[in-house]
Design an enzyme around this catalytic site. Sequence first.
Site, mmCIF file in Angstrom:
data_model
loop_
_atom_site.group_PDB
_atom_site.id
_atom_site.type_symbol
_atom_site.label_atom_id
_atom_site.label_comp_id
_atom_site.label_asym_id
_atom_site.label_seq_id
_atom_site.Cartn_x
_atom_site.Cartn_y
_atom_site.Cartn_z
ATOM 1 N N HIS A 177 0.824 -1.210 0.000
ATOM 2 C CA HIS A 177 0.000 0.000 0.000
ATOM 3 C C HIS A 177 0.859 1.261 0.000
ATOM 4 C CE1 HIS A 177 -3.746 2.216 1.265
ATOM 5 N NE2 HIS A 177 -2.824 3.061 1.717
ATOM 6 N N GLU A 178 1.786 1.336 0.947
ATOM 7 C CA GLU A 178 2.593 2.554 1.068
ATOM 8 C C GLU A 178 3.566 2.723 -0.097
ATOM 9 O OE1 GLU A 178 1.700 4.772 3.001
ATOM 10 O OE2 GLU A 178 0.406 3.608 4.330
ATOM 11 N N HIS A 194 1.761 4.467 -2.820
ATOM 12 C CA HIS A 194 1.839 5.920 -2.651
ATOM 13 C C HIS A 194 3.188 6.451 -3.128
ATOM 14 C CE1 HIS A 194 -1.848 6.612 -0.495
ATOM 15 N NE2 HIS A 194 -1.534 5.825 0.516
ATOM 16 N N HIS A 246 3.657 6.315 -6.879
ATOM 17 C CA HIS A 246 2.791 7.348 -7.456
ATOM 18 C C HIS A 246 3.500 8.705 -7.394
ATOM 19 C CE1 HIS A 246 -1.567 9.203 -7.491
ATOM 20 N NE2 HIS A 246 -0.820 9.626 -8.489
#
Length: 597
Positions: A386-387, A390, A393
Amino acid sequence: MPTREEMDQEYCWKLEDIFETDELWMDSCTELEKGIEEFRELKGELSRGPEQMYQVLCKSDELQKRLESIYVYANQKYHQDTGNQRYQEMSGKAADLSVRLSDALSFVEPEILSVEDRVLEQWLADFEPLGGYRRYLEEEMRLKPHILSEEMEGVLARAGELGNSPQQIFMAFNNADIDFGTILDENDEEAVLTHGRYVTFMESRDRRVRKEAFQKLYETYGKHKNMLAATFAANLKQARFFASLRRYPSTLEAALDGGNIPVTVYHRLIEAVHDSLPAMYDYVALRKRLLKLDELHMYDVYVPMIERPEKEISFSEAREIVKSGLQVLGEDYTALLEEGFENGWIDVYENQGKRSGAYSWGAYGTHPYVLLNYSGNLNSVFTLAHEMGHAIHSYYSDHAQPYAYAGYRIFVAEVASTCNEALLIHYLLEQASGQEERAHLINYFLDQFKGTLFRQTMFAEFEQKAHEMLAESGSVSAQGLCELYYGLNQKYFGPDMVSDPEIALEWSRIPHFYTPFYVYQYATGFSAAIAISSKILRGEPGIVEKYKEFLSGGSSRDPIDLLKICGVDMTSKEPVAEALRVFAEYVGELDGMFRKF
């Protein structure tokens, strides 16, 4: 719990990639202070002509980039050990510089808006370099009704520090001051209860441990509920203050307007989830049956429904699992993952005073960073995926966009991270060695839906009603907030869940409530991510390239339009409804598997 100094540096992030030493950070602060004073002298230049406007905007970007590096470095030093007095002071200095720079920049918007639209359009046509700021200038014109006079903008900039105070008070209390004491773990040994360990305890197969951790945590918050209610009320009031002065009818409209998000998106999310609450109730009833409980309590919500020994997953193993699960995104993506794993992007383990939870952050011009509190279970593996979603991205957008457009809007912030999770769960389901493992993974995926789509929407509804409560009555109390939250908890979990009295206090421990109307975007982002990941897994022609175009977009387009690159329209209810249909299907599959056992 080890101290920061005792941590293995192999698992600590390399903040020296921003500043090699604290002394160099101080030097940069001094240079920024000088730059701020010099910038004040540019007042009046913006409206003189296109070249002057361009030069002032470039100087503004230069100062903001420097502040970003200063701010991120100081706060990440603080977050790695919130009890460190030196980094508390550095964080405070960075906050002060942020306010001072905002004050110095306060003349920029009013001067831009003093230029007539037709004149500004002519300047853009006449001076090509200014065209790099076209979208920024068009956004300024769109927001023109909410920009105040130069004097008032200066006042609001100086008030920014006061506006941040409720969050800072909560963070200091929640990360440094609060002490939950100890509980007896599964081996009847005394164990310190921390934010990170609470999550682990709540997943324990030993119900006594879960109940004791749950009651101890909320007993502690309950002792401070009036202070926490006052702090949260102050946060509601500061949001209302700024929204009112900027001529917004509500704090919700003020929060969403920055990203040009229609408020109907917020309302439709809540409506769509309300429509699908029967599926949530089916999930709760299934959880009760699978756990073989006469009563399902709130401390039974996080333990896996499928009893399957969960082996310890080392961080090195987690890295390889994540890389394998995301191979579908291409070699360039997995190469970035490896670079982050190897080159100090990640702060892995918990230590005394470390900020709880997990996040990705960074400054333009250096690689992104990830804070974890890795605990070696499957959830930690998904948190890593998940991180890093980020982080990558941010990497794509920083490398594709100039500073003015590199930062993506909050509305799309959770799409890449959740898309990573969706791709990873699909990979693991494909690799499942049998029905039991598949059931275990479906359990995990359902819990992600519960925690992200349902829970965050419940949070969003609580926020909306709390802000409305303040607007209607002028005040909020601990009792009022507890009653509101307790009622919503009953509504979202349904008749098969015992809503323990302690859960009424959950609002008091949610850090994201101090960023008003942030949490709904976890739910909308989750829905968009399910849609995009489904397209990727179906092999839709060109979707991986379109997805990377989306990742590279920064804020060069409105968030709604960025998602449309991938064929996802969040102005309709369909992405949320589709995600909820997937949830219902998996509930049905797991229920069918259970009935066969």
